[in-house]
Design an enzyme around this catalytic site. Structure first.
Site, mmCIF file in Angstrom:
data_model
loop_
_atom_site.group_PDB
_atom_site.id
_atom_site.type_symbol
_atom_site.label_atom_id
_atom_site.label_comp_id
_atom_site.label_asym_id
_atom_site.label_seq_id
_atom_site.Cartn_x
_atom_site.Cartn_y
_atom_site.Cartn_z
ATOM 1 N N CYS A 2 0.874 -1.176 0.000
ATOM 2 C CA CYS A 2 0.000 0.000 0.000
ATOM 3 C C CYS A 2 0.912 1.228 0.000
ATOM 4 O O CYS A 2 2.118 1.100 0.137
ATOM 5 C CB CYS A 2 -0.846 0.055 1.259
ATOM 6 N N ARG A 28 1.232 1.674 -5.987
ATOM 7 C CA ARG A 28 1.421 0.728 -4.879
ATOM 8 C C ARG A 28 0.109 0.059 -4.462
ATOM 9 O O ARG A 28 0.105 -0.847 -3.625
ATOM 10 C CB ARG A 28 2.021 1.443 -3.667
ATOM 11 N N TRP A 75 -3.963 -1.590 -1.144
ATOM 12 C CA TRP A 75 -3.980 -2.833 -1.918
ATOM 13 C C TRP A 75 -4.351 -3.898 -0.899
ATOM 14 O O TRP A 75 -3.552 -4.289 -0.060
ATOM 15 C CB TRP A 75 -2.594 -3.088 -2.510
ATOM 16 N N ASN A 101 1.154 0.334 6.069
ATOM 17 C CA ASN A 101 1.493 -0.538 4.953
ATOM 18 C C ASN A 101 2.261 -1.711 5.524
ATOM 19 O O ASN A 101 3.265 -1.503 6.206
ATOM 20 C CB ASN A 101 2.373 0.218 3.940
ATOM 21 N N GLY A 102 1.783 -2.923 5.283
ATOM 22 C CA GLY A 102 2.470 -4.105 5.810
ATOM 23 C C GLY A 102 1.457 -5.123 6.282
ATOM 24 O O GLY A 102 0.273 -5.041 5.956
ATOM 25 N N GLU A 481 8.283 -21.559 -18.295
ATOM 26 C CA GLU A 481 8.135 -20.161 -17.891
ATOM 27 C C GLU A 481 9.293 -19.316 -18.441
ATOM 28 O O GLU A 481 9.086 -18.188 -18.898
ATOM 29 C CB GLU A 481 8.055 -20.074 -16.353
ATOM 30 N N LYS A 485 8.739 -16.059 -20.956
ATOM 31 C CA LYS A 485 9.288 -14.719 -20.684
ATOM 32 C C LYS A 485 10.076 -14.217 -21.891
ATOM 33 O O LYS A 485 9.922 -13.090 -22.334
ATOM 34 C CB LYS A 485 10.213 -14.716 -19.460
ATOM 35 N N GLU A 488 7.731 -13.468 -24.932
ATOM 36 C CA GLU A 488 6.758 -12.379 -24.864
ATOM 37 C C GLU A 488 7.392 -10.988 -24.812
ATOM 38 O O GLU A 488 6.801 -10.042 -25.293
ATOM 39 C CB GLU A 488 5.748 -12.573 -23.723
ATOM 40 N N HIS A 504 12.656 -37.044 -28.880
ATOM 41 C CA HIS A 504 11.530 -37.613 -29.645
ATOM 42 C C HIS A 504 11.071 -36.670 -30.758
ATOM 43 O O HIS A 504 9.962 -36.777 -31.248
ATOM 44 C CB HIS A 504 10.362 -37.925 -28.698
ATOM 45 N N LYS A 604 -2.026 -6.583 -19.726
ATOM 46 C CA LYS A 604 -1.722 -7.147 -18.411
ATOM 47 C C LYS A 604 -2.815 -8.116 -17.979
ATOM 48 O O LYS A 604 -2.535 -9.166 -17.423
ATOM 49 C CB LYS A 604 -1.562 -6.013 -17.389
HETATM 50 O O1 M6R Z 1 -3.844 -12.529 -14.309
HETATM 51 P P1 M6R Z 1 -3.549 -13.946 -14.700
HETATM 52 O O2 M6R Z 1 -2.552 -14.592 -13.799
HETATM 53 O O3 M6R Z 1 -4.790 -14.778 -14.793
HETATM 54 O O4 M6R Z 1 -2.919 -13.860 -16.133
HETATM 55 C C1 M6R Z 1 -2.622 -15.001 -16.863
HETATM 56 C C2 M6R Z 1 -1.774 -14.690 -18.075
HETATM 57 O O5 M6R Z 1 -2.457 -13.836 -18.940
HETATM 58 C C3 M6R Z 1 -0.441 -14.075 -17.698
HETATM 59 O O6 M6R Z 1 0.272 -14.874 -16.800
HETATM 60 C C4 M6R Z 1 0.409 -13.825 -18.940
HETATM 61 O O7 M6R Z 1 0.793 -15.042 -19.491
HETATM 62 C C5 M6R Z 1 1.635 -12.955 -18.602
HETATM 63 N N1 M6R Z 1 1.811 -11.946 -19.573
HETATM 64 C C6 M6R Z 1 2.898 -13.737 -18.526
HETATM 65 O O8 M6R Z 1 4.014 -12.951 -18.285
#
Ligand code: M6R
Length: 609
Positions: A2, A28, A75, A101-102, A481, A485, A488, A504, A604
């Site tokens: 927060c 925040r 938050w 905050n905490g 993962e 990263k 994307e 395979h 996002k």
């Molecule tokens: O908010 P969510 O965790 O449900 O989002 C899922 C994906 O859209 C999200 O993880 C996306 O793959 C990210 N851009 C990965 O970095």
């Protein structure tokens, strides 16, 4: 996470200054906002749920009277984002107000004690106990100053806090203190400010005093006084000149949100270790009883689920099924039923695919559990039980700190489940719990010692056309993962497989110089993984290995290696092992000239199916 802010002004009204500063702290947290000012010995408060602009439109945050006040942008962690849970919180008499905050870890015990002594609580927050405790201390000893009452109070708190307190009894003062949550003081000739972050007061002053853990500060027009909480001794500290631009300030001096968020992971992980036992136990109860357990999510959250399925299996001997949310209805929509439990994982709690899967399962009477970063999101409203992952807002589109937090929460649930089912010896439980506690420091060490090395690796491979990511067992999730990263944000096509599967088919892609990233914890699969490295090397691949410190065998095989501290239990390994891959993706994007915070075509929160 927060934002707190406070100011004591020589002249003028504090309310618009607080409002403007909270706007600069909005990154925040932004689910509720509140301000309190003091004027003519009286307290004036405005607070409500919603974003700052929405609340301002309804209540006009600028018209509170007085030259001193504090404010908060929230938050939610404990208590839904409702007006009653918004800060400031006040004591029973309404004469003391506080923002925080905490997380107060021992708030349940403290609240019970205070209620037994007649205190009446308004909210569901952990924060409210602090203000009642201050009142309680003053009830016992009315001659104490506000500073001494706060000093005595915070010695009773376990957990993290940055607080600011005002009282009508000493209406010219703000008392603030910190432990593991940030607190900085801004200074100029006409005012003093306290805030969670420098950006809050940067347009008002460039002079800042950084407050350390275990310190308390009293602000008044006479100046500021810093004391050590342990022994009340005075501390002298000169202000520093801050030469950040406003844009740098919001990112706390980092060039991008993504790298700032990567660096925040030790703190986020610490927060996940403060989750209420009660909620973790509750989350573990349902999978224990279910006939089948699905772990449902998208993107990075799905990779966290995939890793968690190994945790549940290895620790609690429970088979769970990780499912990509957009496939759930097709794959399981007809069979899911009243005996099924769905653990839906979503940082935003608003991802349309995840919510659609949840909706389908709910209609068929399955039990829904939610793990999310956004308390108050749709996922929290449709879940029978939910738990917050405590990462604070993530601005970069790439999920980084939210991934490791999700893993930490699910590891804790798996451990609870293992205990319930009697599958792990007490010694092993203690060992795993101890290693989990050490993860924040381990992650910090990796960032401190390996970032420069990863930067150099990114420089070396920046022109590569494709990447491979390989791991075995739980490291398969880390490999997936790492690939996501890199794809994307650096726009490098990449392939990830369980290492055993590469022969395979995918291995046919390998030609000399092809970069292959291996995730190599020293687990039971280590020997077999070395075989997989040899297969790739024999075909001319360039091996980039993420290894445990002192793993000479793989060091000798690799073209480049990145080290993480040793003795990390296999089930926890994705948390430290993903850090170098997040850094690799970030520096590859930077090297290739892309803005990692805003990758093309992505949002996002993906709220369409
Ligand atoms: O908010 P969510 O965790 O449900 O989002 C899922 C994906 O859209 C999200 O993880 C996306 O793959 C990210 N851009 C990965 O970095």
């Amino acid at each position: 996470m927060c934002g707190i802010f406070g100011c004591v002004l020589k002249e003028g009204n504090a309310a618009p200054v607080i409002h403007g500063s909270l706007k600069r702290l909005e990154y925040r947290g932004y689910d509720s906002v509140g301000e309190v000012t003091l004027h003519n010995g009286q307290i004036f408060i405005k607070k409500d749920q919603g974003k700052i602009d929405e609340v301002h439109k309804l209540h006009n945050l600028d018209d509170l009277p007085g030259n001193i006040g504090i404010g908060h942008t929230r938050w939610a962690t404990h208590g839904a984002p409702l007006q009653v849970n918004a800060h400031p919180h006040v004591d029973c008499s309404g004469q003391i107000a506080l923002v925080h905050n905490g997380i107060v870890e021992n708030f349940v015990e403290l609240k019970l004690e205070l209620e037994n002594r007649g205190h009446v609580f308004q909210s569901k927050t952990d924060t409210e106990v602090i203000v009642h405790l201050i009142e309680d201390v003053l009830n016992v000893n009315p001659s104490l100053s506000l500073t001494d009452a706060v000093l005595e109070t915070i010695k009773k708190l376990c957990g993290s806090y940055a607080i600011a307190v005002v009282s009508t009894k000493e209406p010219d003062k703000i008392v603030c203190a910190r432990n593991e949550s940030p607190l900085v003081i801004g200074v100029n000739e006409n005012a003093l400010y306290c805030a969670s972050d420098i950006p809050a007061f940067l347009p008002l002053t460039k002079k800042a005093v950084i407050i350390d853990d275990g310190e308390l500060v009293t602000l008044s027009l006479k100046g500021l006084e810093i004391r050590k909480i342990a022994d009340s001794s005075l501390v002298t500290r000169e202000p520093k000149l801050i030469d950040w631009t406003p844009e740098m300030a919001v990112k706390q001096g980092y060039p991008h949100f993504m790298i700032k968020e990567i660096h925040e992971q030790p703190d986020c992980l610490r927060n996940t270790l403060r989750l209420q036992e009660h909620y973790l136990d509750l989350m573990a109860t349902f999978p224990d009883r279910a006939r089948e357990v699905f772990l449902v999510a998208c993107g990075t959250s799905y990779h966290a689920c995939l890793a968690a399925s190994y945790m549940f299996s290895k620790l609690a001997f429970l088979a769970t099924y990780p499912v990509i949310a957009s496939e759930f209805i097709e794959q399981h929509g007809k069979s899911v039923n009243i005996d099924s439990t769905i653990l839906a994982v979503s940082q935003s709690g608003e991802t349309a695919d995840t919510l659609a899967a949840v909706n389908c399962a709910r209609q068929r009477a399955a039990t829904i559990l939610g793990l999310t970063n956004a308390i108050g999101s749709t996922l929290t409203r449709v879940s029978r039980v939910y738990i917050g992952q405590q990462s604070g807002p993530e601005i970069g589109v790439a999920a980084t700190k939210t991934f490791t937090s999700q893993l930490s929460v699910m590891a804790q649930i798996a451990l609870r489940l293992a205990k319930k089912r009697g599958k792990v010896s007490q010694d092993e439980m203690d060992y795993l719990a101890d290693r989990l506690q050490k993860l924040p420091d381990i992650v910090k060490t990796i960032i401190e010692t390996q970032e420069e090395k990863v930067k150099q690796i990114a420089k070396k491979y920046k022109e590569a056309k494709t990447f491979f990511f390989l791991g075995r067992g739980i490291s398969t999730a880390t490999a997936y993962e790492g690939r996501l990263k890199l794809m994307e944000i650096a726009y490098v096509p990449a392939i990830a497989f369980p290492a055993g599967e590469s022969k395979h088919g995918p291995i046919s892609l390998i030609e000399p110089g092809f970069p292959v990233v291996f995730i190599c914890p020293k687990d039971e699969a280590h020997k077999t993984l070395i075989g997989n490295i040899m297969e790739m090397k024999a075909r001319g691949a360039s091996i980039i290995a993420v290894i445990e410190e002192g793993d000479e065998e793989i060091k000798n095989l690799a073209d480049d290696y990145i080290e993480v501290p040793k003795d990390i239990p296999e089930v926890l390994s994705p948390i430290p092992f993903i850090i170098p891959l997040q850094l690799l993706a970030y520096y590859m994007a930077v090297e290739r000239g892309f803005n990692p915070d805003t990758p093309r075509n992505l949002a996002k929160s993906v709220t369409v199916k």
